[in-house]
Design an enzyme around this catalytic site. Structure first.
Site, PDB file in Angstrom:
ATOM      1  CE  LYS A 138      -4.456   0.906   0.238  1.00 51.39           C
ATOM      2  NZ  LYS A 138      -5.602   0.048  -0.111  1.00 51.39           N
TER       3      LYS A 138
ATOM      4  CG  ASP B 252      -7.366   3.172  -0.642  1.00 52.81           C
ATOM      5  OD1 ASP B 252      -7.860   2.036  -0.592  1.00 52.81           O
ATOM      6  OD2 ASP B 252      -7.394   3.958   0.324  1.00 52.81           O
TER       7      ASP B 252
HETATM    8  P1  NDP Z   1     -13.031   7.659  -2.649  1.00 50.41           P
HETATM    9  O1  NDP Z   1     -11.962   8.640  -2.481  1.00 50.41           O
HETATM   10  O2  NDP Z   1     -13.625   7.431  -3.999  1.00 50.41           O
HETATM   11  O3  NDP Z   1     -14.231   7.957  -1.655  1.00 50.41           O
HETATM   12  C1  NDP Z   1     -14.029   8.012  -0.304  1.00 50.41           C
HETATM   13  C2  NDP Z   1     -15.328   8.388   0.375  1.00 50.41           C
HETATM   14  O4  NDP Z   1     -15.186   8.242   1.782  1.00 50.41           O
HETATM   15  C3  NDP Z   1     -15.697   9.832   0.133  1.00 50.41           C
HETATM   16  O5  NDP Z   1     -17.088   9.982   0.152  1.00 50.41           O
HETATM   17  C4  NDP Z   1     -15.033  10.520   1.320  1.00 50.41           C
HETATM   18  O6  NDP Z   1     -15.600  11.763   1.660  1.00 50.41           O
HETATM   19  C5  NDP Z   1     -15.296   9.514   2.413  1.00 50.41           C
HETATM   20  N1  NDP Z   1     -14.246   9.667   3.427  1.00 50.41           N
HETATM   21  C6  NDP Z   1     -12.905   9.614   3.255  1.00 50.41           C
HETATM   22  N2  NDP Z   1     -12.262   9.850   4.396  1.00 50.41           N
HETATM   23  C7  NDP Z   1     -13.216  10.062   5.316  1.00 50.41           C
HETATM   24  C8  NDP Z   1     -13.205  10.339   6.684  1.00 50.41           C
HETATM   25  N3  NDP Z   1     -12.034  10.476   7.340  1.00 50.41           N
HETATM   26  N4  NDP Z   1     -14.390  10.474   7.325  1.00 50.41           N
HETATM   27  C9  NDP Z   1     -15.576  10.362   6.667  1.00 50.41           C
HETATM   28  N5  NDP Z   1     -15.645  10.095   5.342  1.00 50.41           N
HETATM   29  C10 NDP Z   1     -14.492   9.940   4.695  1.00 50.41           C
HETATM   30  O7  NDP Z   1     -12.425   6.276  -2.064  1.00 50.41           O
HETATM   31  P2  NDP Z   1     -12.958   4.789  -2.273  1.00 50.41           P
HETATM   32  O8  NDP Z   1     -14.410   4.778  -2.450  1.00 50.41           O
HETATM   33  O9  NDP Z   1     -12.086   4.154  -3.269  1.00 50.41           O
HETATM   34  O10 NDP Z   1     -12.563   4.146  -0.862  1.00 50.41           O
HETATM   35  C11 NDP Z   1     -13.477   4.019   0.219  1.00 50.41           C
HETATM   36  C12 NDP Z   1     -13.004   2.907   1.133  1.00 50.41           C
HETATM   37  O11 NDP Z   1     -12.955   1.669   0.410  1.00 50.41           O
HETATM   38  C13 NDP Z   1     -11.605   3.078   1.726  1.00 50.41           C
HETATM   39  O12 NDP Z   1     -11.575   2.516   3.004  1.00 50.41           O
HETATM   40  C14 NDP Z   1     -10.736   2.232   0.792  1.00 50.41           C
HETATM   41  O13 NDP Z   1      -9.563   1.809   1.430  1.00 50.41           O
HETATM   42  C15 NDP Z   1     -11.675   1.073   0.535  1.00 50.41           C
HETATM   43  N6  NDP Z   1     -11.417   0.261  -0.650  1.00 50.41           N
HETATM   44  C16 NDP Z   1     -11.327   0.815  -1.880  1.00 50.41           C
HETATM   45  C17 NDP Z   1     -11.127   0.013  -2.987  1.00 50.41           C
HETATM   46  C18 NDP Z   1     -11.098   0.564  -4.359  1.00 50.41           C
HETATM   47  O14 NDP Z   1     -11.026  -0.245  -5.293  1.00 50.41           O
HETATM   48  N7  NDP Z   1     -11.198   1.860  -4.567  1.00 50.41           N
HETATM   49  C19 NDP Z   1     -10.936  -1.436  -2.853  1.00 50.41           C
HETATM   50  C20 NDP Z   1     -11.117  -1.924  -1.512  1.00 50.41           C
HETATM   51  C21 NDP Z   1     -11.333  -1.094  -0.470  1.00 50.41           C
HETATM   52  P3  NDP Z   1     -14.800  13.104   1.300  1.00 50.41           P
HETATM   53  O15 NDP Z   1     -15.019  13.324  -0.148  1.00 50.41           O
HETATM   54  O16 NDP Z   1     -15.412  14.152   2.167  1.00 50.41           O
HETATM   55  O17 NDP Z   1     -13.344  12.847   1.636  1.00 50.41           O
HETATM   56  O1  2IT Z   2      -7.923  -1.693  -0.559  1.00 45.34           O
HETATM   57  C1  2IT Z   2      -7.909  -2.184  -1.708  1.00 45.34           C
HETATM   58  O2  2IT Z   2      -8.043  -3.387  -1.896  1.00 45.34           O
HETATM   59  C2  2IT Z   2      -7.727  -1.270  -2.837  1.00 45.34           C
HETATM   60  N1  2IT Z   2      -7.671  -0.061  -2.633  1.00 45.34           N
HETATM   61  C3  2IT Z   2      -7.577  -1.810  -4.222  1.00 45.34           C
HETATM   62  C4  2IT Z   2      -6.175  -2.280  -4.466  1.00 45.34           C
HETATM   63  C5  2IT Z   2      -5.850  -2.695  -5.873  1.00 45.34           C
HETATM   64  O3  2IT Z   2      -4.680  -3.005  -6.091  1.00 45.34           O
HETATM   65  O4  2IT Z   2      -6.730  -2.713  -6.745  1.00 45.34           O
END
Ligand code: NDP
Ligand code: 2IT
Length: 445
Positions: free
Chosen positions: A124, A164
């Site tokens: 990461k 992420d």
């Molecule tokens: P994005 O940046 O697309 O969206 C993040 C969302 O979460 C936004 O709505 C953001 O609001 C909110 N957020 C972020 N930080 C905080 C906080 N401290 N408190 C409250 N809300 C918060 O990210 P993703 O959707 O990609 O990621 C969301 C989660 O999913 C994370 O935990 C990530 O690690 C996990 N994840 C993502 C994957 C992926 O493929 N993208 C795969 C597996 C897991 P704001 O705009 O106000 O910051």
């Molecule tokens: O937390 C996760 O699994 C991710 N943000 C996606 C990682 C990836 O390599 O697609």
């Protein structure tokens, strides 16, 4: 191995890394029994070797903002474990990013990737760069500056980053552009690319869709085969949350909440396909706040709040770590919530997890439920290496199969005497055993 001893030792050597300690504690508590049944593991001190990252790179990133000011940020890449394949995991751009958070994410990623059935190790990275309010040109210059440092540590068979929080298709594109210029190759290092230059269909949708596929596998055991009549609370409004909502709607469920770091919206009528289209636009084109949804549709908005006190039958935390605490969990259970499936990484605190397990509701931890994202990243790597691209249907089917396989592993290792499936235990043991066996076979390195 005594969990307490290992933890005390890690806390002494790596003080103040609270998220890292939290993630390690959860895994060690689940695997203690299995680990101790294998004395050969302890003889090779496997436990410390699996908890401490292989290596960590950290560097200063220097870039110029639109006003001509020279800015600095910190950048990191944690290469946690490559026993079963190249390091693989996302990059997070968020003001809160520090080594503790990235070490917890890289640690979790190692077990998650092990569960996917694909050959990927765990890593990461990211930066404390805050993308909010930055122009497109600033984002581009930052991504380029970040890659000027990172490129020498990554490669298609070494370490493959992705997105992420704060890193989506736009950022991956800018980073990939600079990577390919410096590395002078076009092998697809970085996943989540756009479709025109090696991206995979379904990658943007994969984490959210995968979470719902996992949820459906859990529900099937209870005789439920669609989401008709289910009331679903989702947190976040980014990549994971929006595609989760899309799949819930497709299966007939009602989505009542979304959130961002400023607050949450509650739409009693449900966020339908038309309204969700607006959310996609709001987030990806205007990069606005979720409050604007409430302004547009006249629904409730709670500044600074989290959606877990709203009555729902299914909760899908999809924003960030520790966004759902013990009180939130108690409120969910009290209101009749029967399933929690984590789109985010470690969104539930240890106290919340305890509440879910004690009440024996369906509870899927992130490393199982959100593994669809990295799984399709793995499929993107495969397509890049054979220089072909698969159809949407093909990738979606493979994603469904992978999520079903992960679910089966959890059931295999997590079923308790009374038949209740402890998915935390199941995911941790299944993920751990594969990495442990690979490390044993490869000797002390
Ligand atoms: P994005 O940046 O697309 O969206 C993040 C969302 O979460 C936004 O709505 C953001 O609001 C909110 N957020 C972020 N930080 C905080 C906080 N401290 N408190 C409250 N809300 C918060 O990210 P993703 O959707 O990609 O990621 C969301 C989660 O999913 C994370 O935990 C990530 O690690 C996990 N994840 C993502 C994957 C992926 O493929 N993208 C795969 C597996 C897991 P704001 O705009 O106000 O910051
Ligand atoms: O937390 C996760 O699994 C991710 N943000 C996606 C990682 C990836 O390599 O697609």
């Amino acid at each position: 191995m005594k969990v307490e001893q290992v933890l005390d030792n890690l806390k002494r050597r790596f003080p103040n890394e609270v998220e890292y300690h939290q993630a390690v504690t959860e895994v060690l508590e689940s695997i203690e029994e299995v680990y101790n049944a294998h004395p050969e593991f302890e003889k090779q001190n496997l436990i410390e070797r699996i908890c401490i990252p292989d290596r960590i790179f950290s560097f200063r990133i220097t870039w110029v903002d639109d006003k001509g000011n020279v800015q600095t940020n910190m950048g990191y890449r944690v290469q946690h474990n490559n026993a079963i394949g190249p390091y693989k995991g996302g990059l997070r751009f968020h003001a809160s990013v520090n080594l503790s958070i990235l070490k917890f994410l890289a640690f979790e990623q190692t077990f998650k990737n092990s569960l996917t059935t694909l050959p990927m190790g765990g890593g990461k990275g990211g930066s404390d760069f805050n993308p909010k309010g930055k122009s497109n040109a600033e984002i581009m210059r930052f991504c380029q500056a970040f890659m000027i440092e990172l490129w020498r540590h990554i490669g298609p068979e070494t370490d493959v980053p992705a997105g992420d929080i704060g890193v989506g298709g736009r950022e991956v594109g800018y980073m990939y552009g600079m990577y390919k210029k410096l590395a002078r190759e076009n092998t697809g290092t970085l996943t989540g690319k756009s479709i025109e230059f090696g991206g995979s269909l379904i990658r943007p949708e994969a984490t959210g869709y995968g979470n719902i596929y996992f949820l459906m596998n859990m529900l099937k055991r209870k005789g439920i085969t669609d989401l008709k009549g289910q009331v679903v609370a989702i947190s976040g409004s980014g990549n994971v949350a929006t595609y989760t909502a899309e799949k819930v709607l497709e299966l007939g469920g009602k989505v009542i909440t979304l959130s961002d770091s400023n607050g949450y919206i509650y739409d009693a009528d449900g966020i339908d396909a038309e309204k969700l289209k607006y959310v996609f636009e709001l987030k990806n084109v205007y990069r606005g706040r979720i409050k604007e949804y409430a302004d547009k549709y006249g629904c409730k908005y709670v500044e600074g709040g989290r959606p877990w006190a709203e009555k729902c039958t299914i909760a899908l935390p999809s924003a960030t770590q520790n966004e759902l605490n013990g009180d939130d969990a108690a409120a969910l259970v009290k209101n009749g919530c029967m399933a929690v499936s984590e789109g985010a990484n470690m969104p539930s605190t240890p106290e919340a997890i305890e509440v879910f397990l004690k009440n024996k509701i369906l509870y899927a931890p992130g490393k199982a439920a959100n593994a669809g994202g990295v799984s399709v990243s793995g499929l993107e790597m495969t397509q890049n290496s054979i220089k072909l691209s698969w159809s949407k249907e093909e990738v979606d089917q493979k994603l469904k199969d992978i999520m079903a396989a992960i679910h089966e592993s959890c059931v295999k290792y997590g079923t308790e005497a009374d038949g209740y499936v402890n998915y935390v235990k199941g995911a941790n043991i299944a993920g751990f055993m594969k990495v442990a066996k690979a490390m044993m076979a490869q000797g002390v390195i």
